[in-house]
Design a protein around this motif. Structure first.
Motif, PDB file in Angstrom:
ATOM      1  N   VAL A  30       0.848  -1.193   0.000  1.00 17.48           N
ATOM      2  CA  VAL A  30       0.000   0.000   0.000  1.00 17.48           C
ATOM      3  C   VAL A  30       0.879   1.237   0.000  1.00 17.48           C
ATOM      4  CG1 VAL A  30      -1.689   1.339   1.310  1.00 17.48           C
ATOM      5  CG2 VAL A  30      -1.904  -1.151   1.165  1.00 17.48           C
TER       6      VAL A  30
ATOM      7  N   GLU B 142      -1.557  -0.929  -4.303  1.00 16.27           N
ATOM      8  CA  GLU B 142      -2.666  -0.035  -3.986  1.00 16.27           C
ATOM      9  C   GLU B 142      -2.126   1.359  -3.734  1.00 16.27           C
ATOM     10  OE1 GLU B 142      -5.512  -0.940  -1.000  1.00 16.27           O
ATOM     11  OE2 GLU B 142      -5.642  -3.062  -1.549  1.00 16.27           O
TER      12      GLU B 142
ATOM     13  N   HIS C 172      -3.288   4.925  -2.057  1.00 16.98           N
ATOM     14  CA  HIS C 172      -4.241   5.700  -1.265  1.00 16.98           C
ATOM     15  C   HIS C 172      -3.837   7.169  -1.336  1.00 16.98           C
ATOM     16  CE1 HIS C 172      -5.188   1.933   1.410  1.00 16.98           C
ATOM     17  NE2 HIS C 172      -5.318   1.703   0.117  1.00 16.98           N
TER      18      HIS C 172
ATOM     19  N   HIS D 136      -7.312   3.839  -5.126  1.00 15.58           N
ATOM     20  CA  HIS D 136      -7.935   2.701  -4.461  1.00 15.58           C
ATOM     21  C   HIS D 136      -8.671   3.163  -3.207  1.00 15.58           C
ATOM     22  CE1 HIS D 136      -4.799   0.792  -6.939  1.00 15.58           C
ATOM     23  NE2 HIS D 136      -5.602  -0.254  -6.948  1.00 15.58           N
ATOM     24  N   ARG D 137      -8.145   4.225  -2.581  1.00 16.88           N
ATOM     25  CA  ARG D 137      -8.803   4.819  -1.416  1.00 16.88           C
ATOM     26  C   ARG D 137      -8.493   6.310  -1.429  1.00 16.88           C
ATOM     27  NH1 ARG D 137      -6.119   5.231   3.893  1.00 16.88           N
ATOM     28  NH2 ARG D 137      -7.614   5.965   5.460  1.00 16.88           N
ATOM     29  N   TYR D 138      -9.524   7.118  -1.335  1.00 17.31           N
ATOM     30  CA  TYR D 138      -9.350   8.573  -1.275  1.00 17.31           C
ATOM     31  C   TYR D 138      -9.804   9.067   0.092  1.00 17.31           C
ATOM     32  CZ  TYR D 138     -10.495  13.476  -1.477  1.00 17.31           C
ATOM     33  OH  TYR D 138     -10.590  14.811  -1.167  1.00 17.31           O
ATOM     34  N   VAL D 139      -8.998   9.913   0.717  1.00 15.52           N
ATOM     35  CA  VAL D 139      -9.335  10.517   2.007  1.00 15.52           C
ATOM     36  C   VAL D 139      -9.279  12.037   1.854  1.00 15.52           C
ATOM     37  CG1 VAL D 139      -8.640  10.819   4.414  1.00 15.52           C
ATOM     38  CG2 VAL D 139      -8.461   8.558   3.327  1.00 15.52           C
TER      39      VAL D 139
ATOM     40  N   PHE E 148      -3.801   9.113   8.204  1.00 11.11           N
ATOM     41  CA  PHE E 148      -3.995   8.630   6.835  1.00 11.11           C
ATOM     42  C   PHE E 148      -3.006   7.528   6.480  1.00 11.11           C
ATOM     43  CE2 PHE E 148      -2.224   9.276   2.491  1.00 11.11           C
ATOM     44  CZ  PHE E 148      -3.261   8.691   1.769  1.00 11.11           C
TER      45      PHE E 148
END
Length: 381
Positions: A6, A29, A31, A46-49, A62
């Protein structure tokens, strides 16, 4: 490093988007942390914050489960990166290198301390210091922190310009006679292996202070190219950090090659590499983060990159002239996924490749003449 790791990326702009486009080919991945939910990366990560990459606690939360932490913009919390490195995570670039580069005063002092040729400069605290330097004019005034895409830089032609100066602290830099502006993308792996892309020649828009287009290989002598590449490697060796570094240089009218600035990340001057090289700058970034071998940096023939900048005001994005562009052999269109166009905002770019330099020059003119990013008709706010 094993696959399936990640990567926590600070910043969700177009640089991150192009990094993710390449990373999607692999078992990794990505993020992304960015304050804007409409940022270009939000659609692909793959992941948005949503959150500030300048806030230490936000960055720590995060990235707590990530294996690797990196950036696509340098204005981030270095303190957070130092903590993450202390926790055993791979952080690229190294926080110490980023701290040096974030402050243009420290950056210029770094060149001076490492014997890297750069234009003469003074470090000034505030306006009162600046007002006492009229004998140093004409010069360029640079904000020590926060400048980006031509912002935080202004030309001072004479004493009358001092009243327009932004707030300090400053770097007051000698104005050298420039024959051409060059750039070298340099890569350093976690094992110390290094590579450089061929020297790029940048042509600037004098109004926006942004790159209008660039050419690679640059139209300079082999000696100048060798010197530019050697200086880029000297910068990277001095920073002693893995990562991708864009080293911008001046070729002066009297034949000197001077380092201007360094960006500790993938960069506008390396976009040509997506289509024109075996391994793009974004692929190299992934290789560094995954601790894989560096890729080849040769250029297939001649290449150019034309920046696509918004014009005609603000509003939803509309592309004019795309069909004409796609009729040009070797033309590759990139739109950055920004939801709103604004005059002077980078909205995309076009890479042009051709074995013939004269034909490439012709295609640059055709691209600039026929392609525009404007607000959609009738939908301007």
């Amino acid at each position: 490093m094993a696959q399936g790791r990640v990567i926590a990326l600070l910043g969700g702009g177009q640089l991150g988007r192009m990094f993710i486009e390449n990373a999607l080919r692999y078992d990794v991945e990505v993020h992304v942390l960015d304050p804007d939910p409409g940022c270009p990366c939000a659609q692909l990560a793959h992941r948005y914050v949503q959150g500030s990459f300048k806030d230490k606690e936000t960055v720590l939360a995060f990235a707590k489960d990530a294996d690797v932490v990196s950036i696509e913009i340098e204005h981030v919390s270095v303190s957070a990166l130092e903590t993450l490195k202390a926790q055993g995570k791979l952080v690229v670039p190294d926080p110490a290198a980023l701290r040096t580069i974030q402050d243009k005063g420290l950056q210029k002092s770094f060149y001076q301390e490492h014997g890297i040729p750069t234009s003469s400069f003074e470090l000034l605290a505030d306006r009162s210091d600046l007002e006492g330097r009229t004998a140093s004019l004409p010069a360029f005034l640079k904000a020590r922190t926060g400048g980006y895409d031509g912002k935080g830089v202004m030309a001072l032609d004479g004493p009358d310009d001092l009243q327009r100066a932004f707030e300090g602290p400053y770097v007051l830099e000698e104005r050298v006679e420039v024959a051409s502006e060059l750039a070298v993308i340099a890569v350093r792996g976690t094992d110390g292996a290094v590579a450089t892309y061929p020297v790029v020649e940048m042509v600037f828009d004098p109004v926006l202070n942004l790159v209008d287009h660039l050419l690679v290989p640059a139209s300079v002598s082999e000696e100048v190219s060798r010197t530019a590449e050697q200086l880029a490697l000297q910068v990277v060796d001095g920073l002693a950090s893995p990562g991708i570094f864009a080293v911008e240089l001046f070729l002066t009218r009297d034949g000197r090659v001077l380092v201007n600035e360094t960006a500790p990340r993938v960069h506008n001057s390396g976009h040509f590499s997506i289509e024109a090289c075996p391994s793009s700058q974004f692929d190299q970034m992934l290789r560094v983060l995954m601790e894989w071998p560096l890729g080849a940096t040769d250029v297939y023939g001649h290449a150019a990159m034309v920046n696509l900048v918004g014009e005609g005001g603000s509003g939803p994005v509309h592309v004019e002239g795309l069909s004409g562009l796609l009729g040009i052999p070797g033309a590759h269109f990139h739109l950055y996924g920004k939801q709103e166009t604004r005059t002077g905002r980078k909205m995309g770019h076009v890479t042009l490749t051709d074995p013939d330099r004269e034909r490439l020059d012709h295609n640059i003119r055709e691209t600039k003449r026929g392609l525009r990013i404007v607000p959609a008709a009738g939908k301007q706010p």
